[in-house]
Design a protein around this motif. Sequence first.
Motif, PDB file in Angstrom:
ATOM      1  N   GLU A  26      30.406  -4.466  38.436  1.00  0.00           N
ATOM      2  CA  GLU A  26      30.315  -4.012  37.049  1.00  0.00           C
ATOM      3  C   GLU A  26      31.220  -4.774  36.090  1.00  0.00           C
ATOM      4  O   GLU A  26      31.034  -4.680  34.877  1.00  0.00           O
ATOM      5  N   ASN A 122      32.153  -3.718  29.797  1.00  0.00           N
ATOM      6  CA  ASN A 122      33.442  -3.198  30.268  1.00  0.00           C
ATOM      7  C   ASN A 122      34.252  -2.767  29.039  1.00  0.00           C
ATOM      8  O   ASN A 122      35.238  -3.379  28.659  1.00  0.00           O
ATOM      9  N   HIS A 146      24.709  -6.897  35.335  1.00  0.00           N
ATOM     10  CA  HIS A 146      25.277  -5.580  35.629  1.00  0.00           C
ATOM     11  C   HIS A 146      24.282  -4.810  36.509  1.00  0.00           C
ATOM     12  O   HIS A 146      23.073  -4.896  36.278  1.00  0.00           O
TER      13      HIS A 146
END
Length: 161
Positions: A26, A122, A146
């Motif tokens: 991620e 993020n 992602h």
Amino acid sequence: MLIREFVDQDWSQVWPIIQEVIGAQETFTYDPAMTAEQSYGMWVEMAPGRTVVAVDGGRVLGTAKMGTNKPGPGAHVSTASFMVAADARGRGVGTALCRDALTWAREQGYAGMQFNAVAESNRSAVELYRREGFAVIGTVPGAFRHPTLGRVGLHVMYQEF
């Protein structure tokens, strides 16, 4: 919480953090199939770079690595990377590691610090870096895959000292 230089005995606690972060896919562009040995060689910086851990008691909560972003004509700019254990997030560990890296880079005489690949998804990291004086100077559209959001941009972030 104390931030101190990484020592080899820390690896048994640092490796699970790295494994957890890269396994989630991620935030970091690292191969999730990296072995502990490959990760050690990638994460533990040799001088003049530096690797640190954030510890509370005997537990490693997070880790950072820092050094020169690029050699030669770009060697006056530093870079850093940070990883925090999932159950330690939101407690100021990342902020403390970022501030430590910035202090170190200034003391080493760098002209600034550049982050080459911050996933725009993020949000907590992007917000933290902005609070600490970084700006997004460019975004590569769709450069990060992602696992749930699909392709998102990768920010280049910079702070001049």
